[in-house]
Motif scaffolding. Structure first.
Motif, short mmCIF file in Angstrom:
data_model
loop_
_atom_site.label_atom_id
_atom_site.label_comp_id
_atom_site.label_asym_id
_atom_site.label_seq_id
_atom_site.Cartn_x
_atom_site.Cartn_y
_atom_site.Cartn_z
N GLN A 100 18.52 -18.71 -0.94
CA GLN A 100 19.32 -19.40 -1.81
C GLN A 100 18.36 -19.61 -3.06
O GLN A 100 17.87 -20.62 -3.35
CB GLN A 100 19.55 -20.76 -1.10
N TYR A 101 18.51 -18.62 -3.89
CA TYR A 101 17.87 -18.81 -5.06
C TYR A 101 18.87 -19.35 -6.16
O TYR A 101 19.63 -18.51 -6.50
CB TYR A 101 17.18 -17.58 -5.76
N ALA A 102 18.62 -20.64 -6.70
CA ALA A 102 19.56 -21.13 -7.50
C ALA A 102 19.23 -21.28 -8.88
O ALA A 102 18.07 -21.27 -9.25
CB ALA A 102 19.82 -22.62 -7.00
N ASP A 103 20.07 -20.86 -9.71
CA ASP A 103 19.79 -20.77 -11.18
C ASP A 103 20.88 -21.22 -12.10
O ASP A 103 21.88 -20.70 -12.54
CB ASP A 103 19.53 -19.25 -11.55
N PRO A 104 21.14 -22.68 -11.92
CA PRO A 104 22.32 -23.18 -12.40
C PRO A 104 22.69 -23.72 -13.74
O PRO A 104 23.39 -24.38 -14.38
CB PRO A 104 22.43 -24.42 -11.57
N VAL A 105 21.57 -23.20 -14.69
CA VAL A 105 21.59 -23.63 -15.95
C VAL A 105 21.28 -22.39 -16.93
O VAL A 105 20.46 -21.55 -16.48
CB VAL A 105 20.88 -24.61 -16.34
N ASP A 108 28.83 -26.65 -11.87
CA ASP A 108 29.43 -27.85 -11.73
C ASP A 108 28.52 -28.37 -10.51
O ASP A 108 27.93 -27.92 -9.75
CB ASP A 108 30.54 -27.72 -10.62
N GLY A 109 28.37 -29.99 -10.67
CA GLY A 109 27.23 -30.56 -9.78
C GLY A 109 25.79 -30.74 -10.18
O GLY A 109 24.97 -31.50 -9.49
N TRP A 110 25.46 -29.95 -11.07
CA TRP A 110 24.01 -30.23 -11.38
C TRP A 110 23.82 -31.24 -12.60
O TRP A 110 24.64 -31.06 -13.46
CB TRP A 110 23.54 -28.61 -11.70
N HIS A 111 22.52 -31.51 -12.57
CA HIS A 111 22.25 -32.70 -13.90
C HIS A 111 21.12 -32.07 -14.58
O HIS A 111 19.88 -31.65 -13.92
CB HIS A 111 22.05 -33.97 -13.38
N TYR A 133 11.13 -27.30 -21.53
CA TYR A 133 10.64 -27.41 -20.32
C TYR A 133 11.87 -28.51 -19.62
O TYR A 133 11.88 -29.42 -20.13
CB TYR A 133 9.22 -28.15 -20.39
N TYR A 134 12.19 -28.15 -18.46
CA TYR A 134 13.12 -28.81 -17.65
C TYR A 134 13.27 -28.70 -16.48
O TYR A 134 12.84 -27.80 -15.90
CB TYR A 134 14.67 -28.35 -18.45
N SER A 135 13.94 -29.56 -15.93
CA SER A 135 14.29 -29.31 -14.43
C SER A 135 15.93 -29.92 -14.25
O SER A 135 16.05 -30.95 -14.78
CB SER A 135 13.53 -30.34 -13.49
N VAL A 136 16.25 -29.35 -13.21
CA VAL A 136 17.67 -29.75 -12.80
C VAL A 136 17.70 -30.17 -11.43
O VAL A 136 17.21 -29.76 -10.60
CB VAL A 136 18.87 -28.66 -13.20
N CYS A 137 18.76 -31.07 -10.91
CA CYS A 137 19.18 -31.69 -9.69
C CYS A 137 20.58 -31.69 -9.56
O CYS A 137 21.44 -31.79 -10.42
CB CYS A 137 18.59 -33.02 -9.74
N ASP A 138 20.80 -31.53 -8.28
CA ASP A 138 22.30 -31.83 -7.93
C ASP A 138 22.15 -33.09 -7.03
O ASP A 138 21.25 -33.78 -6.96
CB ASP A 138 23.05 -30.66 -7.16
N ASP A 139 23.15 -33.49 -6.15
CA ASP A 139 23.08 -34.64 -5.51
C ASP A 139 22.48 -34.43 -4.23
O ASP A 139 22.31 -35.53 -3.45
CB ASP A 139 24.70 -35.02 -5.09
N GLU A 140 21.67 -33.51 -4.01
CA GLU A 140 21.08 -33.34 -2.70
C GLU A 140 19.61 -32.87 -3.12
O GLU A 140 18.50 -33.31 -2.21
CB GLU A 140 21.54 -32.46 -1.48
N LYS A 141 19.27 -32.19 -4.06
CA LYS A 141 17.92 -31.46 -4.24
C LYS A 141 17.81 -31.42 -5.73
O LYS A 141 18.88 -31.36 -6.53
CB LYS A 141 17.75 -30.15 -3.49
N CYS A 142 16.30 -31.06 -6.12
CA CYS A 142 15.94 -30.65 -7.45
C CYS A 142 15.28 -29.26 -7.33
O CYS A 142 14.65 -28.98 -6.35
CB CYS A 142 15.10 -31.75 -8.08
N LEU A 143 15.57 -28.65 -8.29
CA LEU A 143 14.65 -27.59 -8.28
C LEU A 143 13.48 -27.58 -9.39
O LEU A 143 13.32 -28.47 -10.03
CB LEU A 143 15.73 -26.22 -9.25
#
Length: 670
Positions: A28-33, A57-60, A138-148
């Motif tokens: 599960q390599y996530a790249d949501p942004v 969807d779902g990422w902040h 420089y940034y980080s993103v999270c959804d409702d369960e985890k942060c990358l």
């Protein structure tokens, strides 16, 4: 026993920390942004640099403003290669103007952006010739369960050539880069023996069962219980024939079930407008305080100091319609009349169901399951007693025991009210309800209930003093034993973690006692991979790789609520070498250890910090970039169990650790 069962389960009815789906994934390599950059010219010397982030969807994506909290999201930051001779920045980078919103991961009101965020930096150009502006985000993103892990995006903007280039241009993958990348790659053996998959467990059945139990409790209240024999007798004796009476009674039960189910429909309409709206509404501070006040009111209503009823004109009107219309429609209005008349007893229980559903992850669908279970429990007796009228003889007679049930529920409502106040307190960091204070209030509520059941205190609607029944005495003993169970929670010992109440009290770190924060729970945790590997080989112990982050809330939850369980704690302390690798550590690596890494999508990432290194290490070896993420290895790098993610069930997590130990023993015998 029926009181005991009802009380025990109802105490867990309002858990606002609904189970998060247990996600165990190794691929599960996530790249949501994704980022884009452009510029626009205002006049001869003023330009706007525009950076746009598109999120799945779902990422902040989080604001540039740092949140004032102990564990906070990583703020987005912009750095530019400013040069006074070529251009200068005008003001700060401007971000979208949004209000703080409750963030489910960090359990606080935080400024974050969803779907799209546009940032603008105004500059004044002094010398446009051959001007190249570099901007690093420089940034980080999270959804409702985890942060990358945090990432860095770079743009090179050439005003002279009207060109924007994304990425770290001009970088070549040198032999040093290849060597340092290869050094991060472990030769993990046995990975093929473990199937990597996603597992999820729906909580809909659980909320349905809890709703059903809530309905059974409502049956035992003075507003509902006396209605059972009266209503069933009406249908079985008042109809022209027995068959018609039975059909009407069954219809009556079905309509009761349908009415309560229909009450959840408006929340589906809200959910369809915006899937996040229920969570946003129910988890803000104001609403939690409102729920606190409502539950206090419910409690004193159950104590008998006043009655909460709907306008009598409503029930009278429904009753008139039931009498005048007759037939199927008349039966429906009779069911609606029961729902209105019994509101003073069912309302507080329905309020508990509503609050518990909306403050968890299930949203409107979970609420429907809960309301359906509640309605079914109320409806079944009317249908069953109509089919088997002889069962009515086995029903206990109405009496003072019904008021005892109601007052008992009042104490439960009083205790649950402080859960909502605790939610608000945690978000705002008021420090009003630290864990020990919260538990102290519950202890007082438990002692109050026990004192009432043993006859030491009385309430307005209690009848003359009588000999305490076995049922009442049993529940009183249970209440006292529950208080004894809570008492260790007031101490600063290993016994303070109350397993049966996980999710109800504030977390263990939110305490009146000072906690050791150098390592989780005072465990020995290596922060460097090689040091941990050497220790494992010297001691002959297996390794647990703990991919974590300073800003990872679910990592803290695992450490405080799961690792703190005695079995888990002792296993980690005595049987494993713990290596905690922080993927968001911004301490710079020595220059000799910095290198360029080719991401899975082909772009290049500069590995400059300790966090960069361990995030890359995780991606390289496990094709995963979310935290928390746990891997069990033996000193020879044999994979001992499939990697695990967020696992709030301590028993399940302990079984996973034991599986790793058994696998190591098997390998040692070969």
């Amino acid at each position: 026993m029926k009181y005991l069962l009802g009380l025990a389960i109802f105490l867990s009815f309002l858990s606002t920390n609904a189970q998060v789906f247990n996600e165990v994934s190794g691929s599960q390599y996530a790249d949501p942004v994704s980022w884009e950059a452009e510029f626009e010219q205002e006049n001869d010397s003023i330009y706007n640099l525009i950076f746009k982030a598109d999120l799945e969807d779902g990422w902040h994506l989080y604001s540039q403003q740092e949140a004032e909290m102990e564990i906070a999201p990583i703020p987005t930051s912009f750095t530019y290669n400013t040069s006074p001779s070529t251009y200068e920045l005008i003001g700060e980078t401007v971000e979208p103007d949004v209000e703080p919103v409750y963030d489910q991961v960090f359990e606080a009101n935080i400024i974050y952006f969803e779907e799209e965020a546009v940032f603008t930096q105004k500059i004044k150009v002094i010398n446009p010739e051959d001007l190249e502006i570099t901007a690093e985000i420089y940034y980080s993103v999270c959804d409702d369960e985890k942060c990358l892990p945090p990432e860095t995006e770079k743009f090179t903007i050439s005003l002279d050539n009207n060109k924007v280039t994304e990425g770290f241009t001009g970088l070549e993958i040198s032999e040093k880069d290849k060597t340092l990348t290869q050094e991060l790659k472990l030769d993990i053996k046995g990975a093929d023996n473990f199937k990597i998959e996603n597992e999820e467990e729906s909580s809909f059945l659980s909320i349905f069962l809890l709703g059903f139990i809530g309905g059974l409790i409502a049956l035992l209240t003075p507003c509902v219980f006396p209605m059972i024999p009266l209503t069933v007798s009406f249908f079985t004796k008042g109809a022209r024939n027995r068959k018609r009476g039975l059909l009407n009674a069954i219809l009556y039960g079905f309509f009761i079930f349908a009415i309560y189910l229909l009450l959840s429909l408006p929340f589906h309409l809200l959910d369809s407008v915006n899937p996040e709206i229920l969570n946003n509404i129910s988890t803000n501070v104001a609403l939690n305080i409102i729920f606190f006040i409502i539950f206090i009111i419910f409690a004193f209503s159950f104590f008998g100091y006043f009655e909460i009823t709907l306008p009598s004109s409503w029930s009278n009107k429904m009753d008139d319609k039931a009498s005048s219309i007759g037939g199927v429609i008349g039966v429906f209005f009779m069911a609606l009349t029961l729902a209105l008349v019994s509101f003073s007893c069912t309302g507080p229980i329905l309020g508990s169901l509503l609050g518990g559903s909306l403050t968890s992850d299930g949203g409107a669908m979970q609420l429907s399951f809960g309301m359906g279970g509640f309605g079914l429990a109320l409806a079944l007796p009317f249908a069953l007693f109509a089919l088997f009228p002889n069962w009515l003889n086995s029903l206990p007679k109405s009496g003072g025991w019904l008021n005892t049930v109601k007052v008992t529920l009042g104490f439960v409502e009083l205790a649950l009210a402080f859960k909502f106040l605790s939610n608000a307190d945690l978000v705002e960091h008021w420090g009003l309800l630290k864990r020990e204070i919260f538990l102290g209030i519950w202890i007082l509520a438990g002692l109050g209930l026990a004192a009432y059941l043993f006859g030491f205190i009385r309430f307005p609607h209690d009848g003359p003093k009588q000999k305490i029944s076995k049922g009442r005495f049993g529940v009183g003993v249970f209440s006292f034993l529950f208080v004894l169970y809570l008492l260790p929670g007031l101490t600063n010992t290993s016994y303070s973690n109350l397993k049966l109440l996980s999710g109800f009290p504030p977390p263990m770190f939110y305490s009146v006692y000072e906690k050791d924060t150098e390592a989780p729970l005072g465990l020995k945790a290596y922060k460097n991979l090689q040091d941990g590997l050497e220790a494992a080989r010297e001691q002959g112990k297996p390794i647990m790789l703990d991919f974590t982050g300073w800003a990872c809330v679910n990592c803290r939850k695992m450490e405080e609520q799961v690792w703190s369980e005695p079995d888990v704690y002792e296993t980690l302390k005595n049987d494993y070498i713990l290596i905690s690798l922080y993927v968001d550590d911004r301490e710079e690596l020595p220059e000799s250890e910095q290198f360029n890494f080719v991401r899975p999508n082909g772009s290049i990432k500069k590995i400059e910090t300790i966090g960069d290194k361990w995030a890359t290490f995780q991606t390289l070896n496990f094709r995963n970039n979310s935290q928390p993420f746990y891997v069990l290895l033996d000193p020879e790098l044999n994979l001992l169990a499939k990697p695990a993610g967020y696992t709030p069930d301590a028993s399940e997590y302990h079984n996973w650790l034991e599986t790793g130990l058994r696998k190591k023993e098997q390998l040692a015998k070969k």
